[in-house]
Structure formats: C-alpha cells, structure tokens
Write a protein that holds these residues in place. Structure first.
Motif, PDB file in Angstrom:
ATOM      1  N   ARG B  45       6.781 -13.837   8.523  1.00 34.59           N
ATOM      2  CA  ARG B  45       7.288 -12.775   9.399  1.00 34.59           C
ATOM      3  C   ARG B  45       6.455 -12.645  10.674  1.00 34.59           C
ATOM      4  NH1 ARG B  45      10.611  -9.603   6.000  1.00 34.59           N
ATOM      5  NH2 ARG B  45      10.500  -7.772   7.326  1.00 34.59           N
ATOM      6  N   VAL B  46       6.082 -13.802  11.221  1.00 38.35           N
ATOM      7  CA  VAL B  46       5.291 -13.798  12.449  1.00 38.35           C
ATOM      8  C   VAL B  46       6.229 -13.805  13.651  1.00 38.35           C
ATOM      9  CG1 VAL B  46       3.609 -15.102  13.828  1.00 38.35           C
ATOM     10  CG2 VAL B  46       3.392 -15.041  11.327  1.00 38.35           C
ATOM     11  N   SER B  47       6.063 -12.845  14.508  1.00 34.90           N
ATOM     12  CA  SER B  47       6.895 -12.805  15.723  1.00 34.90           C
ATOM     13  C   SER B  47       6.373 -13.834  16.704  1.00 34.90           C
ATOM     14  CB  SER B  47       6.826 -11.411  16.344  1.00 34.90           C
ATOM     15  OG  SER B  47       7.129 -11.490  17.720  1.00 34.90           O
ATOM     16  N   PRO B  48       7.271 -14.542  17.394  1.00 31.82           N
ATOM     17  CA  PRO B  48       6.791 -15.520  18.389  1.00 31.82           C
ATOM     18  C   PRO B  48       6.016 -14.857  19.526  1.00 31.82           C
ATOM     19  CG  PRO B  48       9.211 -15.436  18.325  1.00 31.82           C
ATOM     20  CD  PRO B  48       8.731 -14.543  17.248  1.00 31.82           C
ATOM     21  N   ASP B  49       6.217 -13.544  19.695  1.00 32.45           N
ATOM     22  CA  ASP B  49       5.521 -12.845  20.789  1.00 32.45           C
ATOM     23  C   ASP B  49       4.176 -12.271  20.366  1.00 32.45           C
ATOM     24  OD1 ASP B  49       7.616 -13.410  22.481  1.00 32.45           O
ATOM     25  OD2 ASP B  49       8.753 -11.669  21.796  1.00 32.45           O
ATOM     26  N   MET B  50       3.790 -12.514  19.127  1.00 32.86           N
ATOM     27  CA  MET B  50       2.461 -12.062  18.699  1.00 32.86           C
ATOM     28  C   MET B  50       1.396 -12.972  19.296  1.00 32.86           C
ATOM     29  SD  MET B  50       2.680 -11.294  14.677  1.00 32.86           S
ATOM     30  CE  MET B  50       3.430  -9.807  14.052  1.00 32.86           C
ATOM     31  N   SER B  51       0.234 -12.383  19.580  1.00 36.85           N
ATOM     32  CA  SER B  51      -0.895 -13.221  19.967  1.00 36.85           C
ATOM     33  C   SER B  51      -1.471 -13.832  18.692  1.00 36.85           C
ATOM     34  CB  SER B  51      -1.959 -12.402  20.690  1.00 36.85           C
ATOM     35  OG  SER B  51      -2.676 -11.617  19.758  1.00 36.85           O
ATOM     36  N   PHE B  52      -2.301 -14.841  18.853  1.00 40.29           N
ATOM     37  CA  PHE B  52      -2.892 -15.496  17.686  1.00 40.29           C
ATOM     38  C   PHE B  52      -3.676 -14.481  16.851  1.00 40.29           C
ATOM     39  CE2 PHE B  52      -5.522 -18.411  15.248  1.00 40.29           C
ATOM     40  CZ  PHE B  52      -4.626 -19.429  14.974  1.00 40.29           C
ATOM     41  N   GLU B  54      -3.197 -11.222  16.716  1.00 35.99           N
ATOM     42  CA  GLU B  54      -2.278 -10.288  16.043  1.00 35.99           C
ATOM     43  C   GLU B  54      -1.710 -10.928  14.783  1.00 35.99           C
ATOM     44  OE1 GLU B  54      -0.802  -7.649  19.883  1.00 35.99           O
ATOM     45  OE2 GLU B  54       0.196  -9.551  19.448  1.00 35.99           O
ATOM     46  N   MET B  55      -1.457 -12.221  14.855  1.00 39.48           N
ATOM     47  CA  MET B  55      -0.975 -12.940  13.683  1.00 39.48           C
ATOM     48  C   MET B  55      -2.049 -12.901  12.583  1.00 39.48           C
ATOM     49  SD  MET B  55      -1.310 -16.101  12.049  1.00 39.48           S
ATOM     50  CE  MET B  55      -2.101 -17.089  13.287  1.00 39.48           C
ATOM     51  N   LEU B  56      -3.329 -13.063  12.992  1.00 36.46           N
ATOM     52  CA  LEU B  56      -4.409 -12.996  11.998  1.00 36.46           C
ATOM     53  C   LEU B  56      -4.535 -11.577  11.425  1.00 36.46           C
ATOM     54  CD1 LEU B  56      -7.274 -15.178  13.566  1.00 36.46           C
ATOM     55  CD2 LEU B  56      -5.550 -15.854  11.897  1.00 36.46           C
ATOM     56  N   ASP B  57      -4.347 -10.558  12.280  1.00 38.91           N
ATOM     57  CA  ASP B  57      -4.369  -9.163  11.802  1.00 38.91           C
ATOM     58  C   ASP B  57      -3.309  -8.956  10.723  1.00 38.91           C
ATOM     59  OD1 ASP B  57      -6.367  -8.306  13.526  1.00 38.91           O
ATOM     60  OD2 ASP B  57      -4.960  -7.694  15.098  1.00 38.91           O
ATOM     61  N   LEU B  58      -2.116  -9.490  11.036  1.00 40.14           N
ATOM     62  CA  LEU B  58      -0.982  -9.351  10.111  1.00 40.14           C
ATOM     63  C   LEU B  58      -1.323  -9.978   8.759  1.00 40.14           C
ATOM     64  CD1 LEU B  58       2.147  -8.513  10.394  1.00 40.14           C
ATOM     65  CD2 LEU B  58       2.550 -10.968  10.488  1.00 40.14           C
ATOM     66  N   LEU B  59      -1.922 -11.171   8.848  1.00 41.25           N
ATOM     67  CA  LEU B  59      -2.287 -11.878   7.614  1.00 41.25           C
ATOM     68  C   LEU B  59      -3.361 -11.101   6.849  1.00 41.25           C
ATOM     69  CD1 LEU B  59      -2.028 -14.401   5.849  1.00 41.25           C
ATOM     70  CD2 LEU B  59      -3.618 -15.555   7.374  1.00 41.25           C
ATOM     71  N   ASN B  60      -4.330 -10.545   7.573  1.00 41.92           N
ATOM     72  CA  ASN B  60      -5.388  -9.762   6.931  1.00 41.92           C
ATOM     73  C   ASN B  60      -4.833  -8.519   6.247  1.00 41.92           C
ATOM     74  OD1 ASN B  60      -7.849 -10.993   6.941  1.00 41.92           O
ATOM     75  ND2 ASN B  60      -8.461 -10.217   8.956  1.00 41.92           N
ATOM     76  N   GLU B  61      -3.855  -7.863   6.901  1.00 43.62           N
ATOM     77  CA  GLU B  61      -3.239  -6.674   6.292  1.00 43.62           C
ATOM     78  C   GLU B  61      -2.540  -7.060   4.997  1.00 43.62           C
ATOM     79  OE1 GLU B  61      -0.783  -4.695   9.201  1.00 43.62           O
ATOM     80  OE2 GLU B  61      -2.535  -4.404  10.500  1.00 43.62           O
ATOM     81  N   GLU B  62      -1.901  -8.216   5.034  1.00 39.26           N
ATOM     82  CA  GLU B  62      -1.214  -8.730   3.851  1.00 39.26           C
ATOM     83  C   GLU B  62      -2.235  -8.977   2.724  1.00 39.26           C
ATOM     84  OE1 GLU B  62       2.009  -8.956   3.530  1.00 39.26           O
ATOM     85  OE2 GLU B  62       1.837  -9.793   1.498  1.00 39.26           O
ATOM     86  N   GLN B 104      -5.205 -14.483  24.080  1.00 42.21           N
ATOM     87  CA  GLN B 104      -4.074 -14.630  25.001  1.00 42.21           C
ATOM     88  C   GLN B 104      -3.174 -15.805  24.630  1.00 42.21           C
ATOM     89  OE1 GLN B 104      -3.367 -12.490  27.960  1.00 42.21           O
ATOM     90  NE2 GLN B 104      -4.475 -11.338  26.407  1.00 42.21           N
ATOM     91  N   LEU B 105      -3.398 -16.313  23.438  1.00 38.95           N
ATOM     92  CA  LEU B 105      -2.610 -17.438  22.952  1.00 38.95           C
ATOM     93  C   LEU B 105      -1.457 -16.874  22.120  1.00 38.95           C
ATOM     94  CD1 LEU B 105      -2.770 -20.600  22.591  1.00 38.95           C
ATOM     95  CD2 LEU B 105      -4.016 -20.122  20.494  1.00 38.95           C
ATOM     96  N   TYR B 106      -0.230 -17.264  22.410  1.00 35.45           N
ATOM     97  CA  TYR B 106       0.919 -16.669  21.719  1.00 35.45           C
ATOM     98  C   TYR B 106       1.536 -17.637  20.723  1.00 35.45           C
ATOM     99  CZ  TYR B 106       0.064 -12.800  24.678  1.00 35.45           C
ATOM    100  OH  TYR B 106      -0.576 -11.741  25.259  1.00 35.45           O
ATOM    101  N   MET B 107       2.078 -17.062  19.669  1.00 41.96           N
ATOM    102  CA  MET B 107       2.558 -17.872  18.549  1.00 41.96           C
ATOM    103  C   MET B 107       3.753 -18.741  18.924  1.00 41.96           C
ATOM    104  SD  MET B 107       0.226 -17.332  16.588  1.00 41.96           S
ATOM    105  CE  MET B 107       0.770 -18.512  15.366  1.00 41.96           C
ATOM    106  N   ARG B 108       4.446 -18.400  20.016  1.00 40.20           N
ATOM    107  CA  ARG B 108       5.590 -19.231  20.443  1.00 40.20           C
ATOM    108  C   ARG B 108       5.143 -20.636  20.852  1.00 40.20           C
ATOM    109  NH1 ARG B 108       5.432 -14.781  23.874  1.00 40.20           N
ATOM    110  NH2 ARG B 108       4.250 -15.129  25.801  1.00 40.20           N
TER     111      ARG B 108
END
Lengths: 206, 276
Positions: B45-52, B54-62, B104-108
C-alpha cells in the motif's frame, strides 16, 4: 611529512607518474627505429650511443628512484583506502566516473612491475655478446609466447594509463575533464598500441 | 448510480488505495558490536507520491502494529536541506535520483514489485550506531579543525563594508551548498571525505572573510580527515555523481591547488588572495 599527507602522497604519485609517462614516450620513439627497415643499423647506433653515454647510469638511478617512489606511494595509498572501509556494501553500484581502468590501478600497476622485471632481464641484462641488440630483439620476437605476453602486458599498461593521465592532472589541480579525458585516451592508445605493434610487426615480417 | 457502477468505483478506489508493493531488504544491527544482517520486509500500500522515508515510516508503523521492533534511520528537515538523512539504496548513496537527498526521493522512481536493498553509509570513520544510523561526528571534528573564520564580535558589520563580486559570491555559494550528509564518503570506493573537505576549504577560501586562516585550513582539515580514518581520493568522481547538492570535483582540484600553493610559497606572510 609531505609524503605522509593524503594530498602529498597523491602529488608524489602524479609527478612520478607523469615523469614515467615521459619515459615511456621517449622509449617508444627509440623503439620505432626498429621498424626503419635498415637491418637495425640505426637502432643499434642509437642503442650504442645510449650505452656509451656518461649520463646513462645517473639517469637510470633517477629513473629507478622515480619508479620505486611511485610504487611505494601506490601501495601506501591503496592500504589506507582499504582500511577506510572495513565493512563493505552488500550491493554496490557505480553512477560516477568509476571504470574498469580506475578500479584496477593497483593490479595493472603490479603486472606492469612484473613485466618490467622480465623485460629488463630479456633485453637490458641479457647476454648478447655475439649479437647486436637489434638481433636479440628480432630473435626474441619470433616466439609467439613472448609476442603474446608482450601484447597482453601493453593492454594492461594502457588500462593503467587510461585513468592515470587525467587523474594526475586533477591531483595537480587542473580540472578540465572532457579535454583531458580525450588527450588521456589518445595518448594511452598511442603508447600501448605503439609498444604492442612493434613486436607484432617484427613477428609478422620475419 | 446503479449498483454495478458503484461496485466498479469501489474496486478502482481499492486499487488506487492498494498502491505499490516492494520487497525491502534492510540492514539491521542492534549496536556497534553486533555484526548485523540484511532482513527482508514486504512494504504494501505504498503510494507512488510517498517519499522514500515516508515509505519507511509506513513500514515501521506496520512493524509496530505487529509488535515487532521498528528499524532506526536518520532524518530531520525532510525537505532536502539539512543533511541528516542518508541511505545507500540499491548500492547508490541517496538512491536513484540525481541531486536529491533520500527524503526527496519519491517511490514513483521505483518499479512496482521490485526489490530494494537499503544499507547505511559504510566507512571506518562513520561507525554504525544502530540499523541504518551512523555516527557522522567525524565531520564535526573536521570542521572544528579549520572549517571556520575568525570574526570580531560586536555590532553587525555594515552590509557593504566588504566588497565581494557577484561571480565570487556565486562561486562560494556553490561550495557552501554542501550540507555535510556524507554521501561523498559513502559512494567513494576509498571512503574518502575529500569532496566534503574541499567544499568547505573552497567556500571559505574564496571569500575575504576566510583569508586569515586560509593557509592552515586545508592542512589541518586534511590532517583531521586522515586521523578520522577516511581514505584518499583516487579521482573516480563517484562523489559528485551522488552529491545531493551537486558539488563538483573541481572543488577537489581547488583544494589540491591550495595544498601545492602552501608547499611552494616561500613567504608565510604573503597574502594568498588580494582584495578585489
């Protein structure tokens, strides 16, 4: 003290490297006399002129000093650099100017050292009392093994020079990469190609 | 809206929300003594507009939701100007973007479903504190050794009391853009800090305010760089390729010239730069 500092070591490598580069150019221009087609008369005269010159021995000692300093500094730099990253990356990628040439400098340098030892043994310190130097060169280059080994060594030397030349100028504070890169590539093709071509020409023309 | 189209809308919303999926291999290391290892995680459930980050934050919350221990990584401003974040992503410092920090690196930029390997900066001078966090205080000690100018304290100087040409100011600013993130060290095969030192030496060395210490600056900062265990520069230009501020290796050539000038100058009293 200068040679223990990071930039000092690099400056030492750059200056000795450029002097060795100059030596290679001088050596190559002498070697081209082998191709004159006069049965080696000019080449032998040139070689006798050098051997009989009173400055030959001092110049040889200076050259040996430059060569040894270059090697000692190279080993010192390589050792520092290896220590600086005790734990490496699981994945590493190059996105900048790293090349096969730049990452193998220490190895291409060490193979050149081995080549120089063999080369001196074959020609400079060989027993050729009954033959001229030209005769020795022509006899040596009838061996496929020697011609092949020589060519491989020259390709490795070319790889070494590819990175070395432009790197030396950056170390000396001249940052003009695109132009220097072009000059560097041209000169290393001339040197490595020139040296490798001569034994091949002799072998094919025997 | 018919029941059918309602169902369709729900499906496409779910698809949008489902986002991208990645397999992450992340370096886990409890402390400096732990040998550490790569651990694989699934990020969904990683949004392409997340920064790298933010993606790690999401994973940590999980991970926290599942009762697992989150992994540590550095960040601060998250707008590319502080120099705090820094990860080696698939072997490249700050990942696949050019002129960007990790935040500033984005998942897209990544291919959906791909495997992403995340490691900390690797250098003897940057020991791992925990997981992806390294100790970069070696940089602070290099700055203390010469990355400063002596100024008289008191009232603020008049705005135009020291004349500096626009060209000179721009040149200094290009070097001053260095945020000290350490990507140059991380990407250098020799873990050399030469680009960092060079940027500081040039930034101060081309300005009149930097002149009093100019003669010693390069020498003392370099000595500290060596003492801290960084390697030597071998002119492979990996550093400038990953630098988020695109600091050029022409700064290193400047540092080399400073060093040579120091060696060959006969009088220690002769000023290196005359006023403009």
């Amino acid at each position: 003290m200068i040679l223990s500092s990071s930039i000092g070591k690099k400056l030492g490598m750059a200056l000795t490297g450029l002097l060795l580069f100059g030596f290679l150019l001088a050596h190559l221009s002498g070697n081209f006399l082998l191709l004159k087609g006069d049965g080696g008369a000019t080449f032998n005269a040139y070689s006798e002129f050098l051997v009989g010159h009173p400055l030959l021995i001092p110049v040889e000692f200076i050259l040996l000093g430059i060569f040894l300093l270059h090697i000692v500094l190279a080993i010192s730099v390589a050792r520092d650099n290896r220590r600086a990253r005790p734990v490496g990356y699981r994945v590493s990628a190059s996105v900048g100017g790293r090349s096969v040439s730049s990452r193998t400098m220490i190895y291409s340098g060490l193979t050149t050292l081995i080549f120089v030892a063999v080369h001196l043994k074959t020609f400079k310190y060989a027993d050729h009392a009954g033959d001229s130097l030209y005769g020795l060169v022509v006899t040596t280059f009838t061996s496929e093994l020697y011609v092949g080994g020589y060519a491989v060594a020259m390709v490795l030397l070319g790889f070494h020079l590819w990175h070395a030349f432009q790197s030396a100028f950056q170390t000396l504070g001249l940052h003009a990469r695109p132009r220097l890169r072009g000059l560097s590539i041209g000169l290393c093709i001339l040197i490595a190609g020139g040296f490798a071509m001569i034994p091949l020409a002799i072998y094919l023309g025997k | 809206m018919s029941a059918g189209s309602q169902a369709e809308a729900a499906v496409s919303t779910e698809r949008r929300a489902s986002g991208m999926t990645f397999t992450l291999e992340i370096w886990r290391q409890r402390n400096a003594d732990d040998p550490g290892r790569m651990v694989a995680y699934e990020a969904t459930r990683v949004s392409p507009d997340m920064s790298f980050l933010e993606m790690l934050d999401l994973l940590n919350e999980e991970l926290m939701r599942k009762g697992e221990e989150p992994f540590a990584f550095d960040s601060d401003c998250r707008e590319g100007i502080c120099g705090m974040c820094g990860l080696v992503i698939n072997g490249v410092a700050h990942g696949p973007g050019t002129g960007t920090t990790t935040c500033q690196l984005y998942m897209r930029l990544f291919k959906n479903g791909s495997r992403i390997r995340v490691e900390p900066w690797r250098a003897r001078a940057f020991p791992v504190v925990r997981d992806l966090v390294v100790d970069r205080s070696a940089f602070d000690r290099i700055i203390q050794a010469g990355g400063y100018t002596s100024v008289n304290t008191g009232s603020a100087p008049d705005a135009n009391a020291t004349l500096i040409s626009q060209a000179r100011a721009e040149e200094a600013m290009d070097s001053a853009a260095c945020i000290g993130c350490g990507a140059c060290v991380a990407s250098c095969k020799n873990a050399s800090a030469m680009l960092f030192v060079a940027a500081k030496v040039k930034h101060l060395g081309v300005l009149p305010q930097g002149q009093p210490e100019r003669r010693q600056r390069g020498v003392t900062m370099l000595e500290t760089m060596q003492e801290e265990g960084f390697g030597n520069c071998t002119n492979e230009y990996e550093c400038e390729a990953v630098c988020p501020k695109e600091i050029s290796t022409s700064n290193i050539a400047f540092l080399n010239r400073e060093y040579i000038r120091n060696l060959v100058s006969l009088s220690s009293l002769r000023p290196l730069v005359t006023s403009e």
